[in-house]
Design a protein around this motif. Structure first.
Motif, PDB file in Angstrom:
ATOM      1  N   ASN A 107       0.830  -1.213   0.000  1.00  0.00           N
ATOM      2  CA  ASN A 107       0.000   0.000   0.000  1.00  0.00           C
ATOM      3  C   ASN A 107       0.856   1.251   0.000  1.00  0.00           C
ATOM      4  N   ILE A 108       1.917   1.246   0.793  1.00  0.00           N
ATOM      5  CA  ILE A 108       2.825   2.396   0.811  1.00  0.00           C
ATOM      6  C   ILE A 108       3.453   2.570  -0.562  1.00  0.00           C
ATOM      7  N   SER A 109       3.929   1.472  -1.117  1.00  0.00           N
ATOM      8  CA  SER A 109       4.609   1.517  -2.415  1.00  0.00           C
ATOM      9  C   SER A 109       3.684   1.974  -3.537  1.00  0.00           C
ATOM     10  N   LYS A 110       2.465   1.461  -3.550  1.00  0.00           N
ATOM     11  CA  LYS A 110       1.527   1.760  -4.648  1.00  0.00           C
ATOM     12  C   LYS A 110       0.822   3.099  -4.488  1.00  0.00           C
ATOM     13  N   HIS A 111       0.402   3.405  -3.250  1.00  0.00           N
ATOM     14  CA  HIS A 111      -0.518   4.523  -3.053  1.00  0.00           C
ATOM     15  C   HIS A 111       0.067   5.719  -2.320  1.00  0.00           C
ATOM     16  N   GLY A 112       1.268   5.585  -1.809  1.00  0.00           N
ATOM     17  CA  GLY A 112       1.876   6.703  -1.101  1.00  0.00           C
ATOM     18  C   GLY A 112       2.247   7.828  -2.049  1.00  0.00           C
ATOM     19  N   ASP A 113       2.231   9.052  -1.536  1.00  0.00           N
ATOM     20  CA  ASP A 113       2.643  10.210  -2.327  1.00  0.00           C
ATOM     21  C   ASP A 113       4.120  10.040  -2.687  1.00  0.00           C
ATOM     22  N   LYS A 114       4.429  10.267  -3.932  1.00  0.00           N
ATOM     23  CA  LYS A 114       5.794  10.043  -4.430  1.00  0.00           C
ATOM     24  C   LYS A 114       6.654  11.300  -4.249  1.00  0.00           C
ATOM     25  N   ASN A 115       7.877  11.085  -3.785  1.00  0.00           N
ATOM     26  CA  ASN A 115       8.873  12.139  -3.696  1.00  0.00           C
ATOM     27  C   ASN A 115       9.957  11.769  -4.703  1.00  0.00           C
ATOM     28  N   GLN A 116      10.003  12.466  -5.809  1.00  0.00           N
ATOM     29  CA  GLN A 116      10.927  12.150  -6.906  1.00  0.00           C
ATOM     30  C   GLN A 116      10.761  10.690  -7.336  1.00  0.00           C
ATOM     31  N   LYS A 117       9.510  10.296  -7.542  1.00  0.00           N
ATOM     32  CA  LYS A 117       9.097   8.959  -8.012  1.00  0.00           C
ATOM     33  C   LYS A 117       9.338   7.839  -6.999  1.00  0.00           C
ATOM     34  N   ILE A 118       9.609   8.203  -5.736  1.00  0.00           N
ATOM     35  CA  ILE A 118       9.853   7.216  -4.691  1.00  0.00           C
ATOM     36  C   ILE A 118       8.810   7.380  -3.586  1.00  0.00           C
ATOM     37  N   SER A 119       8.185   6.261  -3.199  1.00  0.00           N
ATOM     38  CA  SER A 119       7.252   6.282  -2.071  1.00  0.00           C
ATOM     39  C   SER A 119       8.055   6.140  -0.790  1.00  0.00           C
ATOM     40  N   GLU A 120       7.817   7.044   0.128  1.00  0.00           N
ATOM     41  CA  GLU A 120       8.508   6.988   1.417  1.00  0.00           C
ATOM     42  C   GLU A 120       7.518   6.535   2.482  1.00  0.00           C
ATOM     43  N   GLY A 121       7.985   5.698   3.394  1.00  0.00           N
ATOM     44  CA  GLY A 121       7.115   5.229   4.453  1.00  0.00           C
ATOM     45  C   GLY A 121       7.906   4.704   5.621  1.00  0.00           C
ATOM     46  N   ILE A 122       7.174   4.382   6.670  1.00  0.00           N
ATOM     47  CA  ILE A 122       7.785   3.863   7.882  1.00  0.00           C
ATOM     48  C   ILE A 122       6.950   2.682   8.356  1.00  0.00           C
ATOM     49  N   ILE A 123       7.620   1.697   8.937  1.00  0.00           N
ATOM     50  CA  ILE A 123       6.919   0.553   9.514  1.00  0.00           C
ATOM     51  C   ILE A 123       7.513   0.267  10.880  1.00  0.00           C
ATOM     52  N   LEU A 124       6.641   0.024  11.845  1.00  0.00           N
ATOM     53  CA  LEU A 124       7.048  -0.325  13.204  1.00  0.00           C
ATOM     54  C   LEU A 124       6.353  -1.624  13.580  1.00  0.00           C
ATOM     55  N   LEU A 125       7.110  -2.562  14.101  1.00  0.00           N
ATOM     56  CA  LEU A 125       6.569  -3.858  14.491  1.00  0.00           C
ATOM     57  C   LEU A 125       6.851  -4.081  15.965  1.00  0.00           C
ATOM     58  N   GLY A 126       5.892  -4.643  16.656  1.00  0.00           N
ATOM     59  CA  GLY A 126       6.116  -4.921  18.062  1.00  0.00           C
ATOM     60  C   GLY A 126       5.135  -5.950  18.585  1.00  0.00           C
ATOM     61  N   GLY A 127       5.510  -6.585  19.654  1.00  0.00           N
ATOM     62  CA  GLY A 127       4.650  -7.574  20.285  1.00  0.00           C
ATOM     63  C   GLY A 127       4.181  -7.081  21.635  1.00  0.00           C
ATOM     64  N   SER A 128       3.019  -7.548  22.039  1.00  0.00           N
ATOM     65  CA  SER A 128       2.489  -7.231  23.361  1.00  0.00           C
ATOM     66  C   SER A 128       1.656  -8.415  23.824  1.00  0.00           C
ATOM     67  N   LYS A 129       1.110  -8.333  25.022  1.00  0.00           N
ATOM     68  CA  LYS A 129       0.261  -9.413  25.529  1.00  0.00           C
ATOM     69  C   LYS A 129      -1.006  -9.549  24.689  1.00  0.00           C
ATOM     70  N   LYS A 130      -1.432  -8.452  24.059  1.00  0.00           N
ATOM     71  CA  LYS A 130      -2.652  -8.466  23.247  1.00  0.00           C
ATOM     72  C   LYS A 130      -2.424  -9.072  21.867  1.00  0.00           C
ATOM     73  N   GLY A 131      -1.198  -9.133  21.424  1.00  0.00           N
ATOM     74  CA  GLY A 131      -0.911  -9.662  20.097  1.00  0.00           C
ATOM     75  C   GLY A 131       0.241  -8.927  19.450  1.00  0.00           C
ATOM     76  N   TYR A 132       0.328  -9.061  18.162  1.00  0.00           N
ATOM     77  CA  TYR A 132       1.404  -8.425  17.408  1.00  0.00           C
ATOM     78  C   TYR A 132       0.901  -7.107  16.852  1.00  0.00           C
TER      79      TYR A 132
END
Length: 149
Positions: free
Chosen positions: A39-64
């Motif tokens: 989704n980031i790659s396809k639909h993110g606003d492009k900066n000089q034809k490149i999609s910029e994004g961030i991803i954060l992953l973490g675990g907790s007692k409730k799940g991932y």
């Protein structure tokens, strides 16, 4: 483009191997991450034809927990907000029906099958999407989405 997310997926795949003994949980989480990165790659606003994004992953007692963020054109904010709100309000059975309906549309030349990835995600996650749009300037906003899987 697809090739730009492959190195990230390799890192995530290696990390998930150490976190999950259950391979079906790993596959489900990996699928969710792939969809969010696409989704980031396809639909993110492009900066000089490149999609910029961030991803954060973490675990907790409730799940991932999976968080992503990227810039989006302001002209697309309302449509995406409405789509996510609609998906959050639907039952799992209604999401399944919508998903297969959109899947069929992909084979109709005039149709674009839009939004199928988010529909599929809504079917697989354990709680509604938590999302926010933060205006940046007259052209774009920062879109963040939080998923508990």
């Amino acid at each position: 483009a697809q090739e730009s997310i492959l190195p990230v997926l390799k890192i995530i795949d290696n990390n998930l191997k150490h976190v999950f003994e259950n391979s079906s949980s790993k596959k489900r989480i990996f699928h969710i991450i792939v969809e969010l990165l696409q989704n980031i790659s396809k639909h993110g606003d492009k900066n000089q034809k490149i999609s910029e994004g961030i991803i954060l992953l973490g675990g907790s007692k409730k799940g991932y927990q999976i968080n992503t963020g990227n810039y989006i054109e302001n002209s697309k904010v309302e449509k995406l907000k409405n789509h996510l709100t609609k998906l959050n309000s639907m039952s799992k059975e209604d999401l399944k029906t919508l998903y297969f309906s959109k899947l069929k549309e992909r084979y109709i030349p005039e149709s674009n099958g839009a939004g199928i990835g988010l529909i599929d995600l809504a079917r697989k996650i354990s709680s509604p999407f938590v999302f926010e749009f933060y205006p940046v300037d007259s052209h774009r906003s920062f879109f963040s989405i939080h998923i508990l899987a």
